[in-house]
Motif scaffolding. Structure first.
Motif, PDB file in Angstrom:
ATOM      1  N   HIS A  67     -21.694  35.128  81.852  1.00 56.21           N
ATOM      2  CA  HIS A  67     -22.729  36.159  81.814  1.00 56.21           C
ATOM      3  C   HIS A  67     -23.226  36.498  80.410  1.00 56.21           C
ATOM      4  CE1 HIS A  67     -20.912  36.540  85.753  1.00 56.21           C
ATOM      5  NE2 HIS A  67     -21.941  37.267  86.145  1.00 56.21           N
ATOM      6  N   GLY A  68     -22.708  35.811  79.405  1.00 53.39           N
ATOM      7  CA  GLY A  68     -23.126  36.100  78.039  1.00 53.39           C
ATOM      8  C   GLY A  68     -22.745  37.489  77.599  1.00 53.39           C
ATOM      9  N   ALA A  69     -21.622  37.998  78.110  1.00 58.30           N
ATOM     10  CA  ALA A  69     -21.242  39.390  77.836  1.00 58.30           C
ATOM     11  C   ALA A  69     -19.845  39.521  77.253  1.00 58.30           C
ATOM     12  CB  ALA A  69     -21.326  40.206  79.130  1.00 58.30           C
ATOM     13  N   ALA A  70     -19.170  38.397  76.962  1.00 51.04           N
ATOM     14  CA  ALA A  70     -17.806  38.478  76.443  1.00 51.04           C
ATOM     15  C   ALA A  70     -17.483  37.220  75.653  1.00 51.04           C
ATOM     16  CB  ALA A  70     -16.802  38.649  77.580  1.00 51.04           C
ATOM     17  N   LEU A  71     -16.770  37.398  74.546  1.00 47.98           N
ATOM     18  CA  LEU A  71     -16.276  36.285  73.748  1.00 47.98           C
ATOM     19  C   LEU A  71     -14.820  36.018  74.112  1.00 47.98           C
ATOM     20  CD1 LEU A  71     -17.639  37.281  70.220  1.00 47.98           C
ATOM     21  CD2 LEU A  71     -18.383  35.309  71.551  1.00 47.98           C
ATOM     22  N   GLY A  72     -14.446  34.737  74.149  1.00 51.81           N
ATOM     23  CA  GLY A  72     -13.052  34.401  74.403  1.00 51.81           C
ATOM     24  C   GLY A  72     -12.832  32.907  74.378  1.00 51.81           C
ATOM     25  N   GLY A  73     -11.590  32.504  74.214  1.00 49.10           N
ATOM     26  CA  GLY A  73     -11.218  31.097  74.238  1.00 49.10           C
ATOM     27  C   GLY A  73      -9.840  30.932  74.838  1.00 49.10           C
ATOM     28  N   ALA A  74      -9.493  29.715  75.202  1.00 47.03           N
ATOM     29  CA  ALA A  74      -8.189  29.468  75.817  1.00 47.03           C
ATOM     30  C   ALA A  74      -7.725  28.056  75.526  1.00 47.03           C
ATOM     31  CB  ALA A  74      -8.254  29.690  77.323  1.00 47.03           C
ATOM     32  N   VAL A  75      -6.412  27.907  75.408  1.00 46.58           N
ATOM     33  CA  VAL A  75      -5.761  26.604  75.312  1.00 46.58           C
ATOM     34  C   VAL A  75      -4.778  26.509  76.458  1.00 46.58           C
ATOM     35  CG1 VAL A  75      -4.291  25.084  73.953  1.00 46.58           C
ATOM     36  CG2 VAL A  75      -5.974  26.537  72.804  1.00 46.58           C
ATOM     37  N   THR A  76      -4.919  25.467  77.278  1.00 49.24           N
ATOM     38  CA  THR A  76      -4.038  25.247  78.418  1.00 49.24           C
ATOM     39  C   THR A  76      -3.202  24.000  78.194  1.00 49.24           C
ATOM     40  OG1 THR A  76      -5.621  26.272  79.940  1.00 49.24           O
ATOM     41  CG2 THR A  76      -3.930  24.856  80.916  1.00 49.24           C
ATOM     42  N   ASP A  77      -1.897  24.121  78.428  1.00 50.65           N
ATOM     43  CA  ASP A  77      -0.997  22.976  78.362  1.00 50.65           C
ATOM     44  C   ASP A  77      -0.908  22.368  79.754  1.00 50.65           C
ATOM     45  OD1 ASP A  77       1.286  21.251  78.238  1.00 50.65           O
ATOM     46  OD2 ASP A  77       2.026  22.374  76.511  1.00 50.65           O
ATOM     47  N   THR A  78      -1.219  21.075  79.877  1.00 54.56           N
ATOM     48  CA  THR A  78      -1.206  20.414  81.181  1.00 54.56           C
ATOM     49  C   THR A  78       0.196  20.016  81.627  1.00 54.56           C
ATOM     50  OG1 THR A  78      -1.487  18.203  80.243  1.00 54.56           O
ATOM     51  CG2 THR A  78      -3.500  19.467  80.722  1.00 54.56           C
TER      52      THR A  78
ATOM     53  N   THR B  20      -6.517  37.507  68.564  1.00 54.53           N
ATOM     54  CA  THR B  20      -6.143  38.038  69.874  1.00 54.53           C
ATOM     55  C   THR B  20      -7.364  38.393  70.722  1.00 54.53           C
ATOM     56  OG1 THR B  20      -4.193  38.998  68.801  1.00 54.53           O
ATOM     57  CG2 THR B  20      -4.733  39.786  71.019  1.00 54.53           C
ATOM     58  N   LEU B  21      -7.302  38.060  71.994  1.00 57.84           N
ATOM     59  CA  LEU B  21      -8.335  38.450  72.955  1.00 57.84           C
ATOM     60  C   LEU B  21      -8.057  39.878  73.405  1.00 57.84           C
ATOM     61  CD1 LEU B  21     -10.748  37.563  74.775  1.00 57.84           C
ATOM     62  CD2 LEU B  21      -9.038  36.891  76.477  1.00 57.84           C
ATOM     63  N   SER B  22      -9.066  40.747  73.316  1.00 60.04           N
ATOM     64  CA  SER B  22      -8.871  42.144  73.705  1.00 60.04           C
ATOM     65  C   SER B  22      -8.778  42.276  75.218  1.00 60.04           C
ATOM     66  CB  SER B  22     -10.028  43.007  73.194  1.00 60.04           C
ATOM     67  OG  SER B  22     -11.190  42.780  73.981  1.00 60.04           O
ATOM     68  N   PRO B  23      -8.095  43.324  75.706  1.00 59.44           N
ATOM     69  CA  PRO B  23      -8.003  43.528  77.157  1.00 59.44           C
ATOM     70  C   PRO B  23      -9.368  43.696  77.817  1.00 59.44           C
ATOM     71  CG  PRO B  23      -6.395  44.899  76.014  1.00 59.44           C
ATOM     72  CD  PRO B  23      -7.283  44.312  74.961  1.00 59.44           C
ATOM     73  N   GLU B  24     -10.282  44.368  77.145  1.00 60.61           N
ATOM     74  CA  GLU B  24     -11.606  44.579  77.721  1.00 60.61           C
ATOM     75  C   GLU B  24     -12.348  43.255  77.912  1.00 60.61           C
ATOM     76  OE1 GLU B  24     -10.241  48.261  75.698  1.00 60.61           O
ATOM     77  OE2 GLU B  24     -10.380  46.165  75.110  1.00 60.61           O
ATOM     78  N   GLN B  25     -12.286  42.399  76.892  1.00 59.11           N
ATOM     79  CA  GLN B  25     -12.949  41.100  76.999  1.00 59.11           C
ATOM     80  C   GLN B  25     -12.260  40.224  78.044  1.00 59.11           C
ATOM     81  OE1 GLN B  25     -15.723  41.779  75.587  1.00 59.11           O
ATOM     82  NE2 GLN B  25     -15.864  40.403  73.843  1.00 59.11           N
ATOM     83  N   ALA B  26     -10.942  40.261  78.079  1.00 62.08           N
ATOM     84  CA  ALA B  26     -10.207  39.475  79.073  1.00 62.08           C
ATOM     85  C   ALA B  26     -10.604  39.876  80.488  1.00 62.08           C
ATOM     86  CB  ALA B  26      -8.696  39.659  78.872  1.00 62.08           C
ATOM     87  N   HIS B  27     -10.784  41.175  80.710  1.00 62.69           N
ATOM     88  CA  HIS B  27     -11.163  41.669  82.032  1.00 62.69           C
ATOM     89  C   HIS B  27     -12.558  41.177  82.423  1.00 62.69           C
ATOM     90  CE1 HIS B  27     -11.027  44.367  85.468  1.00 62.69           C
ATOM     91  NE2 HIS B  27     -12.200  44.853  85.127  1.00 62.69           N
ATOM     92  N   ARG B  28     -13.495  41.234  81.482  1.00 63.46           N
ATOM     93  CA  ARG B  28     -14.856  40.768  81.768  1.00 63.46           C
ATOM     94  C   ARG B  28     -14.872  39.267  82.079  1.00 63.46           C
ATOM     95  NH1 ARG B  28     -18.963  43.506  77.330  1.00 63.46           N
ATOM     96  NH2 ARG B  28     -18.663  45.690  77.944  1.00 63.46           N
ATOM     97  N   ILE B  29     -14.118  38.496  81.313  1.00 64.86           N
ATOM     98  CA  ILE B  29     -14.076  37.054  81.544  1.00 64.86           C
ATOM     99  C   ILE B  29     -13.449  36.748  82.899  1.00 64.86           C
ATOM    100  CG2 ILE B  29     -13.074  34.880  80.731  1.00 64.86           C
ATOM    101  CD1 ILE B  29     -13.237  36.135  77.869  1.00 64.86           C
ATOM    102  N   SER B  30     -12.394  37.464  83.231  1.00 64.06           N
ATOM    103  CA  SER B  30     -11.725  37.247  84.506  1.00 64.06           C
ATOM    104  C   SER B  30     -12.656  37.519  85.680  1.00 64.06           C
ATOM    105  CB  SER B  30     -10.484  38.131  84.603  1.00 64.06           C
ATOM    106  OG  SER B  30      -9.699  37.797  85.718  1.00 64.06           O
ATOM    107  N   LEU B  31     -13.465  38.578  85.574  1.00 66.47           N
ATOM    108  CA  LEU B  31     -14.436  38.867  86.631  1.00 66.47           C
ATOM    109  C   LEU B  31     -15.498  37.763  86.706  1.00 66.47           C
ATOM    110  CD1 LEU B  31     -15.065  42.719  86.199  1.00 66.47           C
ATOM    111  CD2 LEU B  31     -13.640  41.566  87.903  1.00 66.47           C
ATOM    112  N   GLY B  32     -15.969  37.307  85.557  1.00 67.88           N
ATOM    113  CA  GLY B  32     -16.968  36.242  85.540  1.00 67.88           C
ATOM    114  C   GLY B  32     -16.455  34.961  86.162  1.00 67.88           C
ATOM    115  N   ALA B  33     -15.168  34.672  85.969  1.00 70.07           N
ATOM    116  CA  ALA B  33     -14.585  33.439  86.490  1.00 70.07           C
ATOM    117  C   ALA B  33     -14.598  33.382  88.013  1.00 70.07           C
ATOM    118  CB  ALA B  33     -13.153  33.281  85.984  1.00 70.07           C
TER     119      ALA B  33
END
Length: 418
Positions: free
Chosen positions: A218-229, A268-281
């Motif tokens: 939604h262009g409303a939150a910054l964030g990144g992730a690294v996943t170990d397979t 660190t990813l902030s809780p507010e941004q994490a919540h927005r990204i989680s909803l977008g997902a």
């Protein structure tokens, strides 16, 4: 859902929608709440020690290393990518930097695709200043990667679809080469996302997602992730600190990332941004399906237009890596680029567009458009742009959720000079 089922391919949308509930939510809530606490206490000092040393799973001590809100998002990304764990970061570039600067050391060698995001290319310059050697090759052919390997090569890095030129690397062949040599294979899945492709299927050890883009959407939150397979043998990797060898060997890479990149570097990813990204997902699969279909329709229209010299989109039969894209990707995603024919005024043409927003950024619900050379790749210089196949007139498009016919009509008007 079993691990075997989770390895077969992209998850059904219901798995993402119900992810919070699967891992437990307080008071019967549907979504994981936003936890803003910085400190987390324990009844037993033994548990506090366990969290610090990484032997107690699921605990929190200081929010710089994560919160219950970011952990819920990490669980969701791990599900999507079919991994064994994820660490979230404040931005996608923070995730990239974390991998390169906490898992590589001075004297190490990295082989990368030469077709990478402009900021990633800039980061490679910083790494060189720190004594990490980077070789950039055309990764569309595995032979080029093989030829660049050295005794001190620790890592190979590619993007699934290059931004902005849309080149597709020889993903599975590179994965086989890395397995053969015991080299860590890192794949940036930002453009495709796990809704279209899972890098685990080609042997990637680590997967990067800029959550800002496809996953949040939604262009409303910054964030990144690294996943170990779970595919890479960290026990044999020489750059893991002895302090982080006390956990399950499969978790040692993530442990070092969390301690070094979050605790020490503070990305660190902030809780507010994490919540927005989680909803977008939750709407990831729906958004990707529509934007991919619209992008393909627009690409086909532009390819047939007399004012267009070239269109770059992996699902076009004319694309040099079309066969690779069809082999690996469920759809083409939202990224495309085009070049106008000589004699047309690029700026005037783009200014006539009414729907696309003239802005940087990717993966938004709104179509975004930008001339590449004078903006996001201006700092790289002409020589680097030429190496990356970026023409002076290249225009990047991030296709959004607008109706395909309406978007095509807008481009048609602009190209006809109206």
């Amino acid at each position: 859902m079993s691990n075997a089922e989770n390895d077969k391919g992209p998850l059904p949308p219901s798995a993402t929608v119900h992810a919070d509930r699967r891992f437990g939510v307080e008071h019967g809530a549907i979504h994981k709440p936003i936890h803003t606490s910085v400190q987390y206490g324990f009844d037993r000092v033994e548990d506090l020690i366990g969290v610090f040393q990484g032997t107690l799973k699921g605990g929190f001590n200081y929010a710089r290393q994560g919160t219950p809100t970011s952990a819920a998002l990490e669980n969701k990304i791990t599900l999507l990518e079919g991994g064994i764990g994820t660490v979230s970061f404040s931005t996608g570039m923070a995730a990239l930097t974390a991998i390169f600067l906490t898992l590589l050391r001075a004297g190490d060698h990295l082989v990368s695709s030469q077709f990478v995001f402009g900021n990633t290319n800039s980061l490679f310059g910083t790494m060189g200043d720190l004594g990490i050697e980077v070789s950039k090759v055309n990764a569309c052919a595995v032979e080029n990667v093989r030829a660049a390997l050295k005794p001190n090569t620790r890592m190979v890095f590619v993007e699934t679809v290059a931004n902005p030129g849309t080149q597709v690397p020889d993903l599975d062949a590179i994965g086989a080469l890395c397995r053969e040599r015991g080299i860590l294979y890192v794949v940036d899945n930002t453009i495709t996302s796990p809704a279209i492709f899972r890098p685990k299927t080609v042997g990637a050890g680590l997967v990067i997602n800029s959550l800002t883009k496809t996953i949040a959407g939604h262009g409303a939150a910054l964030g990144g992730a690294v996943t170990d397979t779970g595919l890479f043998d960290w026990a044999a990797y020489p750059n893991i600190s002895p302090s982080y060898r006390n956990v399950d060997p499969r978790q040692q890479g993530l442990q070092q990332l969390r301690k070094k990149a979050l605790r020490d570097m503070g990305a660190t990813l902030s809780p507010e941004q994490a919540h927005r990204i989680s909803l977008g997902a939750e709407t990831l699969a729906l958004r990707v399906a529509q934007t991919s279909a619209t992008a393909l329709s627009l690409a086909r229209f532009l390819q047939s237009h007399p004012s267009i010299a070239a269109v770059h989109y992996p699902m076009l039969e004319s694309h040099p890596q079309h066969a690779l894209a069809v082999k690996h990707f469920k759809a083409g995603s939202w990224l495309m680029a085009f070049e106008l024919r000589d004699g047309l005024d690029m700026q005037a043409t783009l200014n006539r567009l009414q729907l696309p927003i003239k802005a940087t950024g990717l993966g938004d619900n709104r179509t975004l458009i930008i001339p590449v050379a004078p903006t996001i790749f201006w700092e790289a210089g002409a020589a680097v742009r030429a190496q990356m196949g970026i023409a002076d007139g290249l225009v990047r498009v991030s296709v959004g959720l607008e109706d395909a016919e309406e978007l095509i009509a807008d481009f048609d008007r602009a190209l006809r000079g109206e």
